[in-house]
Motif scaffolding. Structure first.
Motif, PDB file in Angstrom:
ATOM      1  N   MET A   1      40.633  27.854   1.311  1.00  0.00           N
ATOM      2  CA  MET A   1      40.152  26.818   2.203  1.00  0.00           C
ATOM      3  C   MET A   1      39.983  27.410   3.602  1.00  0.00           C
ATOM      4  O   MET A   1      40.880  28.055   4.119  1.00  0.00           O
ATOM      5  CB  MET A   1      41.157  25.661   2.217  1.00  0.00           C
ATOM      6  N   GLU A   2      38.807  27.159   4.205  1.00  0.00           N
ATOM      7  CA  GLU A   2      38.534  27.688   5.536  1.00  0.00           C
ATOM      8  C   GLU A   2      39.158  26.811   6.607  1.00  0.00           C
ATOM      9  O   GLU A   2      39.120  25.588   6.514  1.00  0.00           O
ATOM     10  CB  GLU A   2      37.018  27.728   5.761  1.00  0.00           C
ATOM     11  N   GLN A   3      39.708  27.452   7.627  1.00  0.00           N
ATOM     12  CA  GLN A   3      40.308  26.714   8.723  1.00  0.00           C
ATOM     13  C   GLN A   3      39.223  26.413   9.761  1.00  0.00           C
ATOM     14  O   GLN A   3      38.451  27.284  10.136  1.00  0.00           O
ATOM     15  CB  GLN A   3      41.417  27.536   9.373  1.00  0.00           C
ATOM     16  N   THR A   4      39.145  25.164  10.200  1.00  0.00           N
ATOM     17  CA  THR A   4      38.170  24.772  11.205  1.00  0.00           C
ATOM     18  C   THR A   4      38.744  25.076  12.578  1.00  0.00           C
ATOM     19  O   THR A   4      39.880  24.730  12.870  1.00  0.00           O
ATOM     20  CB  THR A   4      37.864  23.260  11.110  1.00  0.00           C
ATOM     21  N   THR A   5      37.940  25.724  13.409  1.00  0.00           N
ATOM     22  CA  THR A   5      38.361  26.041  14.766  1.00  0.00           C
ATOM     23  C   THR A   5      37.717  25.045  15.716  1.00  0.00           C
ATOM     24  O   THR A   5      36.502  24.853  15.674  1.00  0.00           O
ATOM     25  CB  THR A   5      37.930  27.474  15.144  1.00  0.00           C
ATOM     26  N   GLU A   6      38.535  24.419  16.541  1.00  0.00           N
ATOM     27  CA  GLU A   6      37.984  23.499  17.530  1.00  0.00           C
ATOM     28  C   GLU A   6      37.254  24.304  18.602  1.00  0.00           C
ATOM     29  O   GLU A   6      37.651  25.400  18.959  1.00  0.00           O
ATOM     30  CB  GLU A   6      39.107  22.673  18.163  1.00  0.00           C
ATOM     31  N   LYS A   7      36.179  23.742  19.092  1.00  0.00           N
ATOM     32  CA  LYS A   7      35.382  24.401  20.126  1.00  0.00           C
ATOM     33  C   LYS A   7      35.483  23.624  21.428  1.00  0.00           C
ATOM     34  O   LYS A   7      35.822  22.452  21.447  1.00  0.00           O
ATOM     35  CB  LYS A   7      33.934  24.512  19.679  1.00  0.00           C
ATOM     36  N   GLY A   8      35.196  24.318  22.516  1.00  0.00           N
ATOM     37  CA  GLY A   8      35.218  23.694  23.836  1.00  0.00           C
ATOM     38  C   GLY A   8      34.019  24.138  24.648  1.00  0.00           C
ATOM     39  O   GLY A   8      33.443  25.195  24.400  1.00  0.00           O
ATOM     40  N   ILE A   9      33.646  23.339  25.624  1.00  0.00           N
ATOM     41  CA  ILE A   9      32.546  23.686  26.514  1.00  0.00           C
ATOM     42  C   ILE A   9      33.141  24.184  27.828  1.00  0.00           C
ATOM     43  O   ILE A   9      34.050  23.568  28.374  1.00  0.00           O
ATOM     44  CB  ILE A   9      31.589  22.497  26.732  1.00  0.00           C
ATOM     45  N   CYS A  10      32.663  25.332  28.285  1.00  0.00           N
ATOM     46  CA  CYS A  10      33.178  25.962  29.505  1.00  0.00           C
ATOM     47  C   CYS A  10      32.295  25.568  30.683  1.00  0.00           C
ATOM     48  O   CYS A  10      31.068  25.644  30.591  1.00  0.00           O
ATOM     49  CB  CYS A  10      33.177  27.476  29.371  1.00  0.00           C
ATOM     50  N   PHE A  11      32.933  25.180  31.780  1.00  0.00           N
ATOM     51  CA  PHE A  11      32.183  24.852  32.988  1.00  0.00           C
ATOM     52  C   PHE A  11      32.940  25.361  34.201  1.00  0.00           C
ATOM     53  O   PHE A  11      34.100  25.736  34.125  1.00  0.00           O
ATOM     54  CB  PHE A  11      31.895  23.344  33.087  1.00  0.00           C
ATOM     55  N   ARG A  12      32.246  25.382  35.323  1.00  0.00           N
ATOM     56  CA  ARG A  12      32.826  25.911  36.553  1.00  0.00           C
ATOM     57  C   ARG A  12      32.715  24.881  37.662  1.00  0.00           C
ATOM     58  O   ARG A  12      31.739  24.164  37.786  1.00  0.00           O
ATOM     59  CB  ARG A  12      32.086  27.195  36.952  1.00  0.00           C
ATOM     60  N   LEU A  13      33.768  24.829  38.472  1.00  0.00           N
ATOM     61  CA  LEU A  13      33.807  24.078  39.732  1.00  0.00           C
ATOM     62  C   LEU A  13      34.514  24.974  40.731  1.00  0.00           C
ATOM     63  O   LEU A  13      35.673  25.323  40.533  1.00  0.00           O
ATOM     64  CB  LEU A  13      34.572  22.757  39.584  1.00  0.00           C
ATOM     65  N   GLY A  14      33.797  25.382  41.770  1.00  0.00           N
ATOM     66  CA  GLY A  14      34.384  26.296  42.748  1.00  0.00           C
ATOM     67  C   GLY A  14      34.719  27.622  42.098  1.00  0.00           C
ATOM     68  O   GLY A  14      33.947  28.155  41.311  1.00  0.00           O
ATOM     69  N   GLU A  15      35.896  28.143  42.408  1.00  0.00           N
ATOM     70  CA  GLU A  15      36.325  29.441  41.880  1.00  0.00           C
ATOM     71  C   GLU A  15      36.977  29.345  40.503  1.00  0.00           C
ATOM     72  O   GLU A  15      37.336  30.361  39.920  1.00  0.00           O
ATOM     73  CB  GLU A  15      37.319  30.088  42.858  1.00  0.00           C
TER      74      GLU A  15
ATOM     75  N   VAL B   1      37.621  24.353  30.593  1.00  0.00           N
ATOM     76  CA  VAL B   1      37.109  24.153  29.239  1.00  0.00           C
ATOM     77  C   VAL B   1      37.559  22.767  28.773  1.00  0.00           C
ATOM     78  O   VAL B   1      38.697  22.356  29.014  1.00  0.00           O
ATOM     79  CB  VAL B   1      37.561  25.281  28.275  1.00  0.00           C
ATOM     80  N   HIS B   2      36.630  22.035  28.153  1.00  0.00           N
ATOM     81  CA  HIS B   2      36.897  20.691  27.641  1.00  0.00           C
ATOM     82  C   HIS B   2      36.527  20.693  26.154  1.00  0.00           C
ATOM     83  O   HIS B   2      35.474  21.216  25.787  1.00  0.00           O
ATOM     84  CB  HIS B   2      36.050  19.659  28.397  1.00  0.00           C
ATOM     85  N   PRO B   3      37.364  20.130  25.283  1.00  0.00           N
ATOM     86  CA  PRO B   3      37.036  20.091  23.852  1.00  0.00           C
ATOM     87  C   PRO B   3      35.686  19.409  23.605  1.00  0.00           C
ATOM     88  O   PRO B   3      35.336  18.430  24.267  1.00  0.00           O
ATOM     89  CB  PRO B   3      38.177  19.271  23.243  1.00  0.00           C
ATOM     90  N   LEU B   4      34.940  19.933  22.643  1.00  0.00           N
ATOM     91  CA  LEU B   4      33.619  19.389  22.312  1.00  0.00           C
ATOM     92  C   LEU B   4      33.678  18.093  21.512  1.00  0.00           C
ATOM     93  O   LEU B   4      32.669  17.413  21.372  1.00  0.00           O
ATOM     94  CB  LEU B   4      32.827  20.412  21.476  1.00  0.00           C
TER      95      LEU B   4
ATOM     96  N   PRO C   1      41.917  28.031  21.254  1.00  0.00           N
ATOM     97  CA  PRO C   1      43.066  28.535  20.480  1.00  0.00           C
ATOM     98  C   PRO C   1      43.886  27.386  19.910  1.00  0.00           C
ATOM     99  O   PRO C   1      43.707  26.227  20.278  1.00  0.00           O
ATOM    100  CB  PRO C   1      43.866  29.310  21.532  1.00  0.00           C
ATOM    101  N   GLU C   2      44.771  27.731  19.017  1.00  0.00           N
ATOM    102  CA  GLU C   2      45.724  26.745  18.504  1.00  0.00           C
ATOM    103  C   GLU C   2      46.512  26.173  19.676  1.00  0.00           C
ATOM    104  O   GLU C   2      46.692  26.834  20.693  1.00  0.00           O
ATOM    105  CB  GLU C   2      46.698  27.422  17.518  1.00  0.00           C
ATOM    106  N   LYS C   3      47.014  24.957  19.532  1.00  0.00           N
ATOM    107  CA  LYS C   3      47.758  24.293  20.620  1.00  0.00           C
ATOM    108  C   LYS C   3      48.927  25.135  21.124  1.00  0.00           C
ATOM    109  O   LYS C   3      49.243  25.130  22.296  1.00  0.00           O
ATOM    110  CB  LYS C   3      48.271  22.918  20.170  1.00  0.00           C
ATOM    111  N   ASN C   4      49.568  25.899  20.227  1.00  0.00           N
ATOM    112  CA  ASN C   4      50.728  26.685  20.660  1.00  0.00           C
ATOM    113  C   ASN C   4      50.330  27.929  21.459  1.00  0.00           C
ATOM    114  O   ASN C   4      51.183  28.617  21.981  1.00  0.00           O
ATOM    115  CB  ASN C   4      51.619  27.058  19.472  1.00  0.00           C
ATOM    116  N   ASP C   5      49.038  28.232  21.549  1.00  0.00           N
ATOM    117  CA  ASP C   5      48.578  29.357  22.362  1.00  0.00           C
ATOM    118  C   ASP C   5      48.140  28.935  23.759  1.00  0.00           C
ATOM    119  O   ASP C   5      47.667  29.736  24.548  1.00  0.00           O
ATOM    120  CB  ASP C   5      47.404  30.076  21.681  1.00  0.00           C
ATOM    121  N   ILE C   6      48.263  27.656  24.063  1.00  0.00           N
ATOM    122  CA  ILE C   6      47.880  27.147  25.372  1.00  0.00           C
ATOM    123  C   ILE C   6      49.124  27.112  26.253  1.00  0.00           C
ATOM    124  O   ILE C   6      50.159  26.583  25.868  1.00  0.00           O
ATOM    125  CB  ILE C   6      47.250  25.746  25.248  1.00  0.00           C
TER     126      ILE C   6
END
Length: 141
Positions: free
Chosen positions: A1-15, A19-22, A101-106
Motif C-alpha cells: 500500500m502506497e503512503q500518501t504524502t500531504e502537500k503544501g503551497i509555499c509563499f513568501r511575505l517579507g523575508e 507553507v500552508h497545506p493544500l 513532512p510527517e507531523k513529528n518532523d515539524i
C-alpha cells in the motif's frame, strides 16, 4: 500500500517563507483589488467575486503580525474553500508546491507565538514556517 504524502503551497511575505497545506486551497489568483466592505473587522481588505463565489480577502501581513512596510507589494491571493465560506489570503508571492513532512518532523516555533503558526520545517536548506489559516477564518462573521 502506497503512503500518501500531504502537500503544501509555499509563499513568501517579507523575508520569511511560509507553507500552508493544500487540503483546502481552492486556487491561487494574481492580485486583484477587492471591493471594500464597510464596517469590516481589521485585517479584511475587501471582497472579490471568483466565478460566482464571494471571497473575503484578508491581508497576510495582518494575519501573521508582520510589518507591511517590510514586505514588497503583495501580488497573489490564495483562496481557501472552508465550511464557513471562501477566504482569500493576500501574499507577496507564491513559490511552489512541496511535500510536507510527517507531523513529528515539524519543529515548534519558540520565537513567535501565533494561532495560525503550527511550527517550522527545513526544506532544501531553507526554513519554512508552517501555517494553517482555517481556524482563524472560521471565526470571521
Amino acid at each position: 500500500m502506497e503512503q500518501t504524502t500531504e502537500k503544501g503551497i509555499c509563499f513568501r511575505l517579507g523575508e520569511e517563507r511560509y507553507v500552508h497545506p493544500l487540503s483546502n486551497i481552492k486556487e491561487v489568483l494574481s492580485y486583484q483589488s477587492p471591493a471594500p466592505v464597510p464596517g469590516a473587522r481589521e485585517g479584511v481588505e475587501g471582497m472579490i467575486d471568483v466565478r460566482g463565489h464571494m471571497v473575503t480577502v484578508l491581508y497576510g501581513t495582518y494575519l501573521l503580525n508582520l510589518d507591511p512596510a517590510e514586505c514588497e507589494e503583495e501580488g497573489h491571493i490564495i483562496v481557501l474553500d472552508l465550511p464557513s465560506g471562501y477566504f482569500g489570503i493576500r501574499v507577496e508571492s507564491v513559490e511552489r508546491v512541496m511535500d510536507l513532512p510527517e507531523k513529528n518532523d515539524i519543529q515548534g516555533l519558540e520565537y513567535r507565538e501565533h494561532s495560525c503558526i503550527k511550527g517550522t520545517l527545513q526544506h532544501a536548506n531553507e526554513l519554512y514556517i508552517l501555517v494553517e489559516f482555517d481556524q482563524y477564518c472560521s471565526t470571521l462573521d
